[in-house]
Design an enzyme around this catalytic site. Structure first.
Site, PDB file in Angstrom:
ATOM      1  N   GLY A  80       0.828  -1.199   0.000  1.00  0.00           N
ATOM      2  CA  GLY A  80       0.000   0.000   0.000  1.00  0.00           C
ATOM      3  C   GLY A  80       0.862   1.249   0.000  1.00  0.00           C
ATOM      4  O   GLY A  80       1.341   1.697  -1.037  1.00  0.00           O
ATOM      5  N   ARG A  81       1.085   1.799   1.192  1.00  0.00           N
ATOM      6  CA  ARG A  81       1.941   2.969   1.341  1.00  0.00           C
ATOM      7  C   ARG A  81       2.842   2.762   2.550  1.00  0.00           C
ATOM      8  O   ARG A  81       2.404   2.276   3.605  1.00  0.00           O
ATOM      9  CB  ARG A  81       1.123   4.246   1.491  1.00  0.00           C
ATOM     10  CG  ARG A  81       0.474   4.719   0.192  1.00  0.00           C
ATOM     11  CD  ARG A  81       1.516   5.179  -0.822  1.00  0.00           C
ATOM     12  NE  ARG A  81       0.939   5.571  -2.114  1.00  0.00           N
ATOM     13  CZ  ARG A  81       0.860   4.782  -3.162  1.00  0.00           C
ATOM     14  NH1 ARG A  81       1.291   3.538  -3.098  1.00  0.00           N
ATOM     15  NH2 ARG A  81       0.350   5.225  -4.299  1.00  0.00           N
ATOM     16  N   ASP A 104       7.126  -3.714   0.016  1.00  0.00           N
ATOM     17  CA  ASP A 104       7.409  -3.174  -1.313  1.00  0.00           C
ATOM     18  C   ASP A 104       7.393  -1.653  -1.311  1.00  0.00           C
ATOM     19  O   ASP A 104       7.769  -1.028  -2.296  1.00  0.00           O
ATOM     20  CB  ASP A 104       6.370  -3.707  -2.314  1.00  0.00           C
ATOM     21  CG  ASP A 104       6.703  -3.345  -3.754  1.00  0.00           C
ATOM     22  OD1 ASP A 104       7.874  -3.532  -4.154  1.00  0.00           O
ATOM     23  OD2 ASP A 104       5.808  -2.866  -4.475  1.00  0.00           O
ATOM     24  N   GLU A 133      10.771   6.378   1.700  1.00  0.00           N
ATOM     25  CA  GLU A 133      11.219   5.887   0.398  1.00  0.00           C
ATOM     26  C   GLU A 133      12.001   6.968  -0.369  1.00  0.00           C
ATOM     27  O   GLU A 133      11.591   8.126  -0.372  1.00  0.00           O
ATOM     28  CB  GLU A 133       9.969   5.484  -0.398  1.00  0.00           C
ATOM     29  CG  GLU A 133      10.227   4.592  -1.569  1.00  0.00           C
ATOM     30  CD  GLU A 133       8.938   3.982  -2.110  1.00  0.00           C
ATOM     31  OE1 GLU A 133       8.702   4.114  -3.322  1.00  0.00           O
ATOM     32  OE2 GLU A 133       8.171   3.398  -1.320  1.00  0.00           O
ATOM     33  N   HIS A 180       9.604  -1.244  -4.665  1.00  0.00           N
ATOM     34  CA  HIS A 180       8.346  -0.652  -5.127  1.00  0.00           C
ATOM     35  C   HIS A 180       8.002  -1.138  -6.537  1.00  0.00           C
ATOM     36  O   HIS A 180       7.835  -0.345  -7.470  1.00  0.00           O
ATOM     37  CB  HIS A 180       8.422   0.876  -5.097  1.00  0.00           C
ATOM     38  CG  HIS A 180       7.070   1.529  -4.987  1.00  0.00           C
ATOM     39  ND1 HIS A 180       6.867   2.713  -4.335  1.00  0.00           N
ATOM     40  CD2 HIS A 180       5.841   1.166  -5.460  1.00  0.00           C
ATOM     41  CE1 HIS A 180       5.587   3.048  -4.393  1.00  0.00           C
ATOM     42  NE2 HIS A 180       4.953   2.122  -5.086  1.00  0.00           N
ATOM     43  N   ILE A 181       7.833  -2.447  -6.652  1.00  0.00           N
ATOM     44  CA  ILE A 181       7.593  -3.070  -7.958  1.00  0.00           C
ATOM     45  C   ILE A 181       6.137  -3.484  -8.142  1.00  0.00           C
ATOM     46  O   ILE A 181       5.805  -4.217  -9.078  1.00  0.00           O
ATOM     47  CB  ILE A 181       8.501  -4.297  -8.167  1.00  0.00           C
ATOM     48  CG1 ILE A 181       8.277  -5.338  -7.055  1.00  0.00           C
ATOM     49  CG2 ILE A 181       9.966  -3.878  -8.238  1.00  0.00           C
ATOM     50  CD1 ILE A 181       8.976  -6.667  -7.308  1.00  0.00           C
ATOM     51  N   GLY A 182       5.252  -3.025  -7.269  1.00  0.00           N
ATOM     52  CA  GLY A 182       3.858  -3.460  -7.316  1.00  0.00           C
ATOM     53  C   GLY A 182       3.230  -3.376  -8.687  1.00  0.00           C
ATOM     54  O   GLY A 182       2.564  -4.314  -9.136  1.00  0.00           O
ATOM     55  N   ASN A 183       3.415  -2.245  -9.369  1.00  0.00           N
ATOM     56  CA  ASN A 183       2.833  -2.130 -10.712  1.00  0.00           C
ATOM     57  C   ASN A 183       3.909  -2.081 -11.794  1.00  0.00           C
ATOM     58  O   ASN A 183       3.664  -1.566 -12.892  1.00  0.00           O
ATOM     59  CB  ASN A 183       1.905  -0.914 -10.814  1.00  0.00           C
ATOM     60  CG  ASN A 183       2.620   0.403 -10.558  1.00  0.00           C
ATOM     61  OD1 ASN A 183       3.838   0.484 -10.663  1.00  0.00           O
ATOM     62  ND2 ASN A 183       1.859   1.438 -10.231  1.00  0.00           N
TER      63      ASN A 183
END
Length: 320
Positions: free
Chosen positions: A237-238, A262, A267, A285-288
């Site tokens: 999420g965040r 992630d 960050e 941070h590879i979620g999308n």
């Protein structure tokens, strides 16, 4: 000719759509994130700004761009932008919702599986100390089938996570400020519980919520003490929803069994001690970060800029 500035390199489809609309495209070409000072200089003559969610667009940046008509954020979030001030100045702020849903949900499930079967830990061992040979009690993990997944935030991503988890025979419960309707819950096969019940009874917790003014450090030291000692948590999420210093302590002391992160509180920096822990998976941070999702996001930001260049309203305005 109107001008758009891109604060990061974006998919080729973005640039081609903008150029086809006869918009002058200027792109930050550095390998690191653009600095605040460089962004200040780059937007002075820009009519439109497309920016990554990693880039802060504050009052100073907005004031430096007197011609600015839209800030198209390349990401579903938009807490990197002073949306209220942009509205005061008559500037649209847009985001790219929904198109990341499947990718982020797949990463969530992937991290759950990697945690439960110790996949990343096993890979690291094979590359260092090696494999001593198969034995009945060696490197045991846990199956996720039959386990209880607690989802924090049942928006589009949370719902997709629930569908995929149910398909893998997990029991799914959720918490968010507002409960879904009974037909929606039945269709998804999920159960609404209080936040306290979720943290006390879940075997896995998945954070799929956006950042709000109310959920800063929602997962702090007191929450980790309430979780099962065998539980693991995934955050796609965040970052600031988790108190990162507190989760380092919880992982070190065995208050919780594992974590997969992630996104991060500060960050791209991560908390001291986090990288040294074997019971945490950390991804950048590879979620999308899929070709499909990023092309779809690039299409949205380009289309929104083109719309505004033609004096039409863009889609996905977040500061109405």
């Amino acid at each position: 000719m109107s001008k758009v500035f891109l604060s990061a390199k974006l998919p080729a489809i973005t640039v081609s759509k903008l150029q086809d609309a006869n918009i002058d495209v200027s792109v930050y070409s550095g390998d690191s994130l653009i600095s605040h000072d460089e962004l200040l200089l780059s937007v002075t003559d820009a009519d439109f700004l497309i920016t990554a969610l990693s880039t802060k667009v504050d009052k100073e940046i907005i004031d430096a761009a007197p011609k600015l008509k839209i800030i198209a954020n390349f990401g579903a979030g938009f807490n990197n932008i002073d949306t209220a001030y942009a509205k005061e100045k008559g500037i649209f702020v847009t985001n790219t919702p929904l198109v990341s849903t499947n990718s982020v949900a797949e990463v969530t499930i992937g991290l759950l599986l990697a945690l439960s079967h110790r996949i990343v830990e096993g890979d690291a061992q094979m590359r260092t100390t090696g494999f001593p040979g198969w034995s009945p009690l060696y490197f045991l993990g846990r199956e996720i089938a039959g386990q209880t997944l607690g989802i924090v935030g049942l928006g589009s991503i949370g719902r997709e996570v629930a569908k995929k988890a149910r398909a893998m025979s997990m029991d799914v419960q959720y918490w968010q400020p507002h409960q879904l309707s009974d037909p929606e819950e039945r269709a998804l096969g999920v159960k609404y519980v209080s936040f306290n019940e979720l943290i006390n009874t879940s075997d896995f917790i998945s954070i799929n919520a956006p950042q709000t003014k109310d959920n800063l450090h929602q997962f702090d030291a007191s929450v980790f003490k309430e979780m099962k000692s065998t539980a693991a948590i995934v955050n796609v999420g965040r970052g600031p929803i988790i108190d990162e210093a507190a989760i380092v302590t919880a992982l070190k002391t065995g208050e919780i069994a594992g974590a997969a992160l992630d996104v991060y509180e500060h960050e791209p920096q991560i908390a001291d001690g986090l990288a040294a822990l074997k019971n945490v998976i950390i991804t950048p941070h590879i979620g999308n970060a899929t070709v499909e999702a990023r092309d779809a996001m690039g299409t949205i930001v380009a289309d929104n800029v083109v719309s505004v260049s033609k004096d039409a309203a863009p889609k996905y305005i977040v500061n109405k």
